[in-house]
Structure formats: C-alpha cells, structure tokens
Scaffold this active site. Structure first.
Site, PDB file in Angstrom:
ATOM      1  N   ASP A 235       0.826  -1.213   0.000  1.00 32.12           N
ATOM      2  CA  ASP A 235       0.000   0.000   0.000  1.00 32.12           C
ATOM      3  C   ASP A 235       0.859   1.262   0.000  1.00 32.12           C
ATOM      4  O   ASP A 235       2.069   1.220   0.311  1.00 32.12           O
ATOM      5  CB  ASP A 235      -0.909  -0.032   1.236  1.00 32.12           C
ATOM      6  CG  ASP A 235      -2.270   0.596   0.978  1.00 32.12           C
ATOM      7  OD1 ASP A 235      -2.369   1.449   0.075  1.00 32.12           O
ATOM      8  OD2 ASP A 235      -3.220   0.240   1.691  1.00 32.12           O
TER       9      ASP A 235
ATOM     10  N   CYS B  21      -1.512  -1.239  -4.216  1.00 31.70           N
ATOM     11  CA  CYS B  21      -2.624  -0.448  -3.708  1.00 31.70           C
ATOM     12  C   CYS B  21      -2.081   0.919  -3.338  1.00 31.70           C
ATOM     13  O   CYS B  21      -0.941   1.037  -2.899  1.00 31.70           O
ATOM     14  CB  CYS B  21      -3.198  -1.158  -2.481  1.00 31.70           C
ATOM     15  SG  CYS B  21      -4.506  -0.257  -1.651  1.00 31.70           S
TER      16      CYS B  21
ATOM     17  N   ASP C  17     -10.803   2.240  -3.160  1.00 26.53           N
ATOM     18  CA  ASP C  17     -11.362   1.955  -1.834  1.00 26.53           C
ATOM     19  C   ASP C  17     -12.884   2.015  -1.866  1.00 26.53           C
ATOM     20  O   ASP C  17     -13.545   1.637  -0.898  1.00 26.53           O
ATOM     21  CB  ASP C  17     -10.842   2.968  -0.806  1.00 26.53           C
ATOM     22  CG  ASP C  17      -9.475   2.573  -0.266  1.00 26.53           C
ATOM     23  OD1 ASP C  17      -9.063   1.421  -0.481  1.00 26.53           O
ATOM     24  OD2 ASP C  17      -8.814   3.417   0.371  1.00 26.53           O
TER      25      ASP C  17
HETATM   26  C1  GLA Z   1      -5.767   1.896   2.144  1.00 25.94           C
HETATM   27  C2  GLA Z   1      -6.216   0.740   1.299  1.00 25.94           C
HETATM   28  C3  GLA Z   1      -7.268  -0.050   2.038  1.00 25.94           C
HETATM   29  C4  GLA Z   1      -6.718  -0.527   3.356  1.00 25.94           C
HETATM   30  C5  GLA Z   1      -6.223   0.654   4.170  1.00 25.94           C
HETATM   31  C6  GLA Z   1      -5.501   0.212   5.407  1.00 25.94           C
HETATM   32  O1  GLA Z   1      -6.752   2.863   2.256  1.00 25.94           O
HETATM   33  O2  GLA Z   1      -6.684   1.173   0.068  1.00 25.94           O
HETATM   34  O3  GLA Z   1      -7.682  -1.140   1.257  1.00 25.94           O
HETATM   35  O4  GLA Z   1      -5.662  -1.435   3.128  1.00 25.94           O
HETATM   36  O5  GLA Z   1      -5.315   1.461   3.413  1.00 25.94           O
HETATM   37  O6  GLA Z   1      -5.038   1.258   6.161  1.00 25.94           O
END
Ligand code: GLA
Length: 726
Positions: A480, A528, A550
């Site tokens: 991420d 991500c 998201d």
């Molecule tokens: C981001 C990702 C989510 C999740 C959060 C966790 O927003 O897109 O899917 O993993 O972080 O903090």
C-alpha cells in the site's frame, strides 16, 4: 518484418498489427515524423515533412537548402529546446555555458529482434522470441556533444509501439537535463477529441472527453505518485469517433511518479503530443560520460474506436507487461478483513473470518492493516514492522498455521514506503523521512513518507519484510501507499541534486519492489495506493493486480471500472464484494466479477439468505474466471454515454462464449431496452443459458436481445451467458 529501413528514401517504417509508423531522416539530419495510423504497405511519404509555407517568423537554418522546410513546422520525433522549433520541447538540457539550446540530429541506427530492458525502470518485454523488434536511433547535438538514443519497439501481434530514450553526456563538462519526455509525436491533424481519466480518492479514473483546441492542454501529476487525480493515460479519438468506430490513439506511461502528458495544437492545425516525467520539480545532472534513461511510453492505435484500442492494451499488458508466476496462474479467491474489522482485531476475530471463508469455499485469507507495532488506529507504527503480540498472543506463525490448516492461503498487508511520526523507527531515524531543512513536514493520514532514494532505508525495510515474508507461510502481499509526497527532499542528496529527488524516489521504490519480487518469486503481489492512486503500468510490472479503488459500493465502483478499462485489463483489477449498503449481493457480485474477485466484509454481519448467495457466487467465479481474465472486453453501454444504465461483455478469444452484464443504475420510465451484443461470430449459433433459446451471432449483434421484461429498479443487475453450439 515489423521494422524496415528504406535506404533510398531514408525512411524507417514500423508496422505493428494493422498500424504503421513512419520516420524520415531529413537532409539536414532532422528526424521527421511522417505518419502514424492504420497500416500502409508502402513508404512514399517524404513529402510529409513539408508544410505549405512559412513566414519570416518561422526561423530556419541559414544554410537550409529546402525553402519549404522550417523546424517551426516540420513534424519531429524529438522536440528540441531553444531552436527554431517553437512548440513544446520534449528534451531540454542545460549545458555548461548555461543555455539550454538542445538540437538532436540523426547519427546512426540499428534494428534488432527483441527488446532491451531499461536500467532501473519497469518496461514491457518480449514474451516469445520474435514477437517484437526494436529500432534504436542515435542522435547527437553537434554543439554540446549531448547524445540521445530514441528507442522504438514494434509488436507483431498488437497494434502497439513502445518508446523510450536515453540521454548521454558526450562532452567533458557536466550538463543538467531539464526535460526528457519519453514520447514526442507530431500528429498531422488536430481533428481529435482528447480522452483522459481524472478522479480523486474513492472515485478514480472518470472518463472525460473534450475537443482539442489551439494552445496547450493536458494532464499531470506532481504528487510523487501517478495519482488518483490524473492517470498517466491519454487518448486521441477522431471527431465523431466512439466506442466502435473512429481512429483512436492511446498513450500510457510506464511510470508511477510525477508525469506530464501535454498536447499543443499549433497554428498549422497539427498536434504535438508529449508524455514523460513531469519537468516541474525535475532535473538530472549528467557528469561527462553518464547516461540517463527516461521511462517507457506505450502507444496503441486502433481504427475501431476506443473499444478496439482498449482491447489492444489489454492483450498487450496481459502478455508483454505482467510477469512472474501469477501472470497466467489462476489467482486465489480471497477475503480481506479491512472493511470488516478495520484495525480493531485480534487473532480470534481474524480466525473466525478465516473459518467462515474456508467453509464458504474462499481460498485465501488476507490480513490487512493493523497487525504490527501498536497499530490500533492510523496515528502510529508505520515502519515498526514487528508483530503486535497483544493481537497475536501465540505469535504470527502460529496464527498462520491455524489459517493454513483450514486449507487457506495467507496474505498480509504492508505499507513499506511510510513512517509514522509516532513510531520507534522515526524516533531512531528522523532523517529517514522525506523533508527539507527548517520546514515542517506536512502530514497525510498522520504519516510521513520514507526516503526511498536512500539505500540504507531500503535495506532496512527489505530486511523487515524479508523477516515476516520469509519466516512465515505467506502467499500474498498487499503493498500500500497511502499519501502523497510533500516537501520533497533527501537528507543525503547535495543541493544541486535535490531536483532529482522525485525520480530517485520512484527508482528506489522500484528497486525495493524488484528485490521483494525476486526474493519471493511465488508471492502474489497486489498493489494499492488508497485504492487506485498508483494504478499504472509501472506498478503492473511488479504486481499482476492492483486494488482498483477503496470505493466498494457497486453502483459507483462500476464507473471506476469502466474508466479503468480504457487501458487496463480486467485481470489486474482488484474488485471485492463488500458489505456496502446500496445494492444486492447479486449486483455486488456482478460488478466485482469484472476483475480479480474477492470479499471484504465481516461474516458475522452477513444475513442468512446472503450466505447462500455467496456460495453460488463462488461457483460462478470459477465458471467465468478464464472468460473474464483472458477474454476480450466490449463496453456495450458506457456510463459516460448513459447515466441510467450500463452494460459490458466478455467474449472468449475463440468467440465461443460470452458473458454480458447489464446494470440499471437509476430507474427510468418507459424506455425500450434492446441490448445489442458485440464481438461475436456472426455465423455461429449461441445458446442463451437462461432459457435455452438459440440465436445467431448476427442476430445478437444486429437485432440484440429484448430486455423489456427486466426489472426496472435502481441497482438491479443481471448477467446473460451465451455459449456457441455450432
Ligand atoms: C488503504 C487501502 C485499504 C486498506 C487501508 C488500510 O486505504 O486502500 O484497502 O488497506 O489502506 O489502512
């Protein structure tokens, strides 16, 4: 032969599956762009470098022999700076004299099979021997002795050409690159609409279309990532062209940081397209003998509108960009705990989710954010990649053993490039966070960004990740990146190199990703960035899938998926069924099936009737997996054309199977609804699974299916499955 050189006319001709691209060497050694578009068999286009006339304000070389030639009007393959070519520059180098006049002329070329990798940068590759061929043209600025190698690769099976360039300092003094755009294309006409993908967190990649007009127009990111706000993709579609007709040119940058895509329509009604690293906040010092390679740009042409262009991108990326063990292997069906639990969980809570998953037929459990440090909310602990023993009383290994004993694979979340101000890592190494002297760091989600330009930082993070990934049975990594970069600066770079920061940052990130992928070749990596903030081909070279957004609300997610499909294939699109309220499980499934399918919810909260529906969905996931991951996408009704309903279709490569999905976003009164399919074989007979009726492909594509009886309700959706009987 996809690339040929005509010695007599001095013309290069690149042919890529129904498209042709021609470059001429002008008598003064300029590299002129002659043509890009549908395939032409011959190359008699020398004239295309000429323009009708030019006034005294179009400057030229004093020794020029050809009065119809001026660099102000000639279409070029490289746009110099400070010369008589007054259009947006694609390359500018400030030399030791302090000026940035840059003028590259042809020196030599070579043509060879295959395609070289770019140093430190992700790029497309030759999938099978002979499926692509490369032309490298060496150009030189005769005054400064800077050199530029322009690199073009043409693909045999797809109407695609990739481009990159390498600059070299051939002088004895240091130079500074100010601009190194990967692509410079002078279209012979400006009669196009520009299509781009804009957005924000939770609503990425919205389609927008506007006519080109005189002057500058374009897209950019200065966020340190390719961004939610603008995707590094743009397309030109001929006026009046659309989904199935018209000439479409798609451009995409294989890069995950600041970019610029700009078009200048000049007074000659031609359009210069440039795409590359954003020259704002960019500079690169080149000592004598040093080289700099700019990222790769992808160009796709289709004479069959945006739909044809998208399908070419999809196939190209599935075959020549995505790599590794998971390129073709079936991806496990997963459940992720993020929307179900947030960071408030312990091993028992997670085990309950895993147990439900195993009983339901799900294949992998992914543990999201919150397993490390003291991470109960997003105020702390990024960088402290040590298991939180309060949440895992018997250790992470023991927990994973319990999950795998259920027959599930296990996946884990990391945000490797980040550091919380409230973390042990920041206490120990405050200079590891990006920042500039005497200025407060801006916070984003209460976190800072690690200085990925530094090897010591990357080494540390690699070791922490290796410890967790290597000592546990981990099959999947969610990587991420949850904020943008501000106050760009590294404590280790000298002042004169601070402008290199953004590019060095992403090179560092790529290096770390490459190390992880090499160390754990079996690992499935999902990229991500707060959803789809780095949804770009650079990331796809390391991770075969990216969490698309998201936003998991099916009714708005569908718009994001439509936009994303302009150039990214379904196989890369992370799409989950979540507990979001607005639509039925049927519609959630139908939308999430357009991608790498999974679940993201707390099973305790699922109603009894929905549990059974989920079991059926899992069977369908297996039934349609190949069709969706390997088939061709046809956008039947796009949200940008119809605000009320949308429809899309996957057709198998051999045209024996099709799956169509229709979604009513908002109810409308009294409209006919004949849905016409696309991409079928007109001569085949297809059986409609729902009622066993037989229809010819021609009937389904020309007359369509009459959906008058379909419930006309907000959020209603259905799938229609056809298989060829003969
Ligand atoms: C981001 C990702 C989510 C999740 C959060 C966790 O927003 O897109 O899917 O993993 O972080 O903090």
């Amino acid at each position: 032969m996809p690339i040929a050189f005509d010695e007599r006319r001095k013309i290069f001709k690149l042919d890529a599956a129904g498209s042709s691209y021609l470059i001429g060497i002008h008598e003064d050694r300029y590299l002129a762009h002659l043509y890009y578009g549908a395939y032409i068999p011959d190359d008699n286009l020398t004239d295309f470098a000429r323009r009708r006339e030019y006034a005294s304000f179009s400057a030229s070389d004093p020794e020029r022999k050809d009065p119809s030639f001026s660099p102000d009007t000639c279409p070029f393959e490289i746009g110099g700076s400070g010369t008589a070519d007054m259009r947006i520059a694609s390359v500018a180098i400030r030399n030791a004299d302090g000026n940035d006049v840059t003028d590259f002329r042809y020196v030599s070329h070579r043509i060879f099979d295959g395609k070289p990798a770019l140093p430190g940068l992700p790029s497309l590759y030759e999938e099978t021997p002979g499926d692509c061929r490369t032309l490298e043209i060496l150009t030189r600025d005769d005054t400064t002795h800077a050199e530029c190698v322009l690199r073009y690769t043409a693909y045999e099976k797809y109407p695609a050409i990739t481009r990159s360039l390498t600059l070299k300092n051939g002088s004895g003094k240091t130079m500074e690159i100010e601009r190194a755009m990967s692509l410079c294309l002078d279209m012979n006409s400006a009669d196009f609409d520009l299509v781009t993908l804009y957005g924000r967190h939770n609503q990425e990649r919205n389609f927008t279309r506007r006519p080109l007009s005189h002057g500058l127009q374009g897209i950019a990111s200065r966020r340190g990532s390719s961004s939610h706000q603008q995707n590094p993709f743009l397309a030109l579609i001929s006026r009046g062209g659309g989904e199935d007709h018209g000439e479409a040119y798609g451009f995409n940058l294989v890069y995950s940081a600041n970019f610029l895509g700009e078009i200048e329509v000049d007074y000659n009604e031609s359009a210069r397209v440039i795409l590359g690293i954003n020259p704002d906040d960019f500079g690169w010092r080149l000592a004598p003998g040093e080289e700099f390679t700019a990222p790769e740009a992808v160009m796709v042409f289709s004479a069959e509108g945006l739909g044809g262009m998208s399908r070419a991108f999809h196939r190209l990326y599935n075959h020549n960009l995505i790599r590794g063990a998971w390129k073709t292997k079936k991806r496990p069906l997963l459940v992720n705990n993020w929307e179900g639990t947030g960071m408030r969980f312990d091993d028992e809570k997670l085990y309950a989710i895993a147990k439900w998953a195993a009983e339901t037929g799900i294949e992998m459990f992914v543990m999201d954010d919150g397993w490390f440090g003291r991470r109960d909310d997003d105020t702390s602990s990024l960088g402290d990649w040590f298991v939180d023993e309060k949440k895992f009383r018997h250790g992470l290994g023991a927990f994973i053993d319990r999950v795998t004993a259920l027959g599930l694979k296990f996946g884990i979340w990391f945000e490797p490039e980040m550091i919380s101000p409230d973390s042990d890592l920041f206490l120990a190494h405050p200079d590891w966070a990006i920042g500039v002297p005497d200025r407060k760091r801006s916070e984003g989600r209460q976190q800072y960004v690690l200085d990925m330009t530094r090897k010591d930082v990357r080494d540390y993070i690699f070791e922490r990740m290796k410890d967790i990934l290597g000592n546990n049975d981990v099959s999947y990594l969610k990587w991420d990146f949850n904020r943008n970069v501000t106050e760009p600066g590294s404590a280790l770079l000298p002042p004169e190199k601070q402008k290199e920061f953004y590019h060095r940052y992403i090179l560092g990130t790529y290096e770390l990703m490459g190390r992880i992928v090499d160390a754990f070749p079996g690992l499935l990596v999902e990229n991500c960035s707060g959803g789809g903030g780095r949804y770009d081909p650079g990331m796809l070279a390391f991770s075969p899938q990216i969490w698309c957004s998201d936003n998991t609300d099916a009714l708005s997610r569908v718009d994001i998926q439509f936009g994303s499909s302009l150039c990214y294939p379904a196989s890369v699109q992370g799409a989950h069924v979540s507990a979001s309220r607005r639509s039925s499980y049927e519609t959630k499934r139908n939308v999430a099936m357009w991608g790498s399918f999974g679940y993201e919810l707390d099973p305790e909260k699922i109603r009894e009737e929905d549990r059974a529906a989920i079991r059926e969905q899992i069977a369908d996931y297996h039934k349609y997996y190949d069709l969706i991951h390997r088939g061709d996408l046809y956008r039947l009704i796009c949200p940008w054309d119809d605000p009320y309903k949308c429809a899309w279709e996957f057709v198998s490569e051999d045209k024996t199977e099709a799956l169509t999905t229709v979604l009513v976003k908002f109810r409308t009164e009294g409209r006919n609804f004949f849905l016409r399919l696309k991409g079928l074989d007109p001569d085949k007979t297809y059986v409609f699974e729902e009622n066993g009726e037989e229809y010819s492909g021609a009937l389904l594509m020309n007359a369509g299916i009459n959906l008058f009886g379909m419930p006309n309700e907000d959020g209603y959706s259905k799938t229609l499955h056809f298989t060829a009987s003969r």
